[in-house]
Design a protein around this motif. Structure first.
Motif, short mmCIF file in Angstrom:
data_model
loop_
_atom_site.label_atom_id
_atom_site.label_comp_id
_atom_site.label_asym_id
_atom_site.label_seq_id
_atom_site.Cartn_x
_atom_site.Cartn_y
_atom_site.Cartn_z
N LYS A 260 1.00 -1.20 -0.01
CA LYS A 260 -0.11 -0.08 -0.10
C LYS A 260 0.72 1.33 -0.11
CE LYS A 260 -3.73 -2.44 2.27
NZ LYS A 260 -4.38 -2.65 3.63
N ARG A 261 1.89 1.30 0.82
CA ARG A 261 2.91 2.31 0.73
C ARG A 261 3.62 2.65 -0.44
NH1 ARG A 261 6.73 4.15 5.76
NH2 ARG A 261 4.56 3.99 6.71
N LEU A 262 4.15 1.35 -1.01
CA LEU A 262 4.68 1.54 -2.70
C LEU A 262 3.62 2.22 -3.54
CD1 LEU A 262 6.01 -1.94 -2.59
CD2 LEU A 262 7.64 0.05 -2.87
N ILE A 263 2.45 1.80 -3.45
CA ILE A 263 1.59 2.34 -4.51
C ILE A 263 1.19 3.82 -4.17
CG2 ILE A 263 -1.07 2.22 -4.73
CD1 ILE A 263 -1.15 -0.88 -4.54
N VAL A 264 0.81 4.33 -2.93
CA VAL A 264 0.54 5.56 -2.65
C VAL A 264 1.64 6.71 -2.87
CG1 VAL A 264 0.82 5.77 -0.28
CG2 VAL A 264 -0.99 7.00 -1.34
N GLN A 265 2.88 6.14 -2.66
CA GLN A 265 4.14 7.08 -2.88
C GLN A 265 4.89 6.92 -4.22
OE1 GLN A 265 6.63 6.35 0.65
NE2 GLN A 265 5.20 7.31 2.13
N HIS A 266 4.38 6.11 -5.14
CA HIS A 266 5.38 5.68 -6.29
C HIS A 266 5.70 6.99 -7.18
CE1 HIS A 266 1.46 5.00 -8.65
NE2 HIS A 266 2.34 5.17 -9.47
N HIS A 267 4.72 8.29 -6.79
CA HIS A 267 5.16 9.45 -7.59
C HIS A 267 5.71 10.49 -6.69
CE1 HIS A 267 3.94 9.03 -11.83
NE2 HIS A 267 2.98 8.01 -11.38
N GLU A 268 5.90 10.33 -5.48
CA GLU A 268 6.75 10.97 -4.47
C GLU A 268 8.05 11.09 -4.69
OE1 GLU A 268 4.74 12.52 -2.66
OE2 GLU A 268 2.90 11.55 -2.07
N ARG A 269 8.83 12.21 -4.38
CA ARG A 269 10.20 12.47 -4.86
C ARG A 269 10.70 12.83 -3.41
NH1 ARG A 269 8.75 10.39 -8.35
NH2 ARG A 269 8.40 11.10 -10.63
#
Length: 348
Positions: A213-222
């Motif tokens: 779930k964290r991978l999904i929600v953060q995959h466009h974070e920097r």
């Protein structure tokens, strides 16, 4: 001699590398053609090929009329894209993601291991499938390649594939709004919501791990907080998520899109490397080492405008010892010491 592709036979040796839209050859010069190379040439509709003269007595019965897929196994990614395409289409039609089907798909379909030579020649081509579908598989493969290299456990590889499977399911819902006035007015804002939409669809699913779930929600974070949708940064982005972000951006940049051509592998690497405040340098460097082997004898364009030859490798793969001609003299530079100089293009 130059022959039509349908006249090629097993054992022919090509004299010129075959390229399409990228700087990575689909078949390299000097390669003796086997069944896999014949399949690749047929698949990408190459019309003619330069080959060495055939030895006297070599069987000249053409084999290209035979269904090449019967001579060798297809790419390991063909089936993944085909089955995932059905899944993504169902999401576009409004069906709710089925987590049990996803976990079964990953368990049965995740490659035992991936190699550069499996990934790049396949995904660097334009392809006919929906690019969002291809991206999910491409990203998963790059993430697995990086994770294997740093010794991540098999469970983490599994989680990376599950995340890649679901990460863009929000895009499928967004596509329903493409022709509405609301979408035209709020296109970027709506697009930036897709990681959160995917997270929300899975939030109550206990069989999906918190890591996924964290991978999904953060995959466009920097890393500097300039990403979306939550603008998290620094230590709030876990190590495996940093890996996943690098895989996501690289796969997107080196893929064709309707609105732009694909970046070369080296240009995509340089983009990531030049932004250490956004992307984890450890994984960017590892990506380059795995996907961009710079060999002794290769020609490279240097930031001072000179075309140089690689003389010796260094521990940092893109900072080798090079040599070039200047004022009729041979100049040797060690890029580990000459930090103001950089390779800006691979010539070979």
């Amino acid at each position: 001699m130059r022959v039509a592709s349908e006249r090629l036979i097993l054992g022919d040796r090509i004299t010129e590398s075959l390229f399409l839209h990228t700087d990575i050859p689909i078949v390299e010069a000097g390669k003796k053609l086997g069944a896999d190379e014949l399949r690749r040439i047929k698949r990408f509709l190459i019309k003619e090929v330069d080959i060495e003269e055939r030895p006297e007595g070599m069987n000249e019965d053409p084999l290209m009329d035979v269904e090449v897929g019967d001579m060798t196994e297809s790419s390991p990614f063909d089936q993944l894209i085909d089955t995932y395409n059905h899944v993504f289409t169902s999401w576009e039609q409004g069906l709710v993601p089925n987590v049990y089907d996803a976990l079964r798909w990953v368990k049965e379909s995740m490659p035992e291991m991936v190699r550069r030579e499996d990934i790049l020649p396949y995904f660097l081509e334009r392809g006919t499938e929906a690019y969002t579908v291809r991206h999910a598989i491409y990203r998963g493969a790059i993430a697995q390649l990086l994770a294997e290299e740093v010794g991540k456990e098999r469970k983490m590889l599994h989680d990376l594939w599950v995340a890649s499977y679901f990460a863009d399911c929000g895009l499928a819902r967004i596509m329903e709004w493409r022709h509405t006035k609301r979408y035209e007015a709020m296109q970027q804002e709506i697009f930036h919501r897709h990681p959160a939409m995917a997270f929300q669809a899975l939030q109550k699913e206990s069989v999906i791990s918190d890591t996924v779930k964290r991978l999904i929600v953060q995959h466009h974070e920097r890393l500097d907080g300039s990403g979306y949708p939550l603008k998290v940064k620094g230590d709030k982005i876990m190590d495996h998520t940093r890996l996943f972000i690098v895989a996501d951006v690289f796969a997107a940049m080196t893929s064709w899109r309707p609105y732009r051509e694909a970046y070369t592998v080296y240009d995509a690497y340089c983009h990531l490397k030049s932004r250490p405040m956004q992307y984890d340098s450890k994984y960017v460097t590892l990506l380059g080492q795995l996907l961009l082997p710079i060999e002794i004898g290769d020609r490279v364009l240097i930031s001072n405008g000179k075309i140089a030859t690689v003389l010796r490798k260094n521990p940092v793969f893109d900072r080798p010892v090079i040599a070039y001609e200047e004022h009729n003299q041979r100049v040797v530079k060690d890029l580990m010491e000459e930090r103001q100089l950089n390779i800006i293009q691979l010539m070979d």
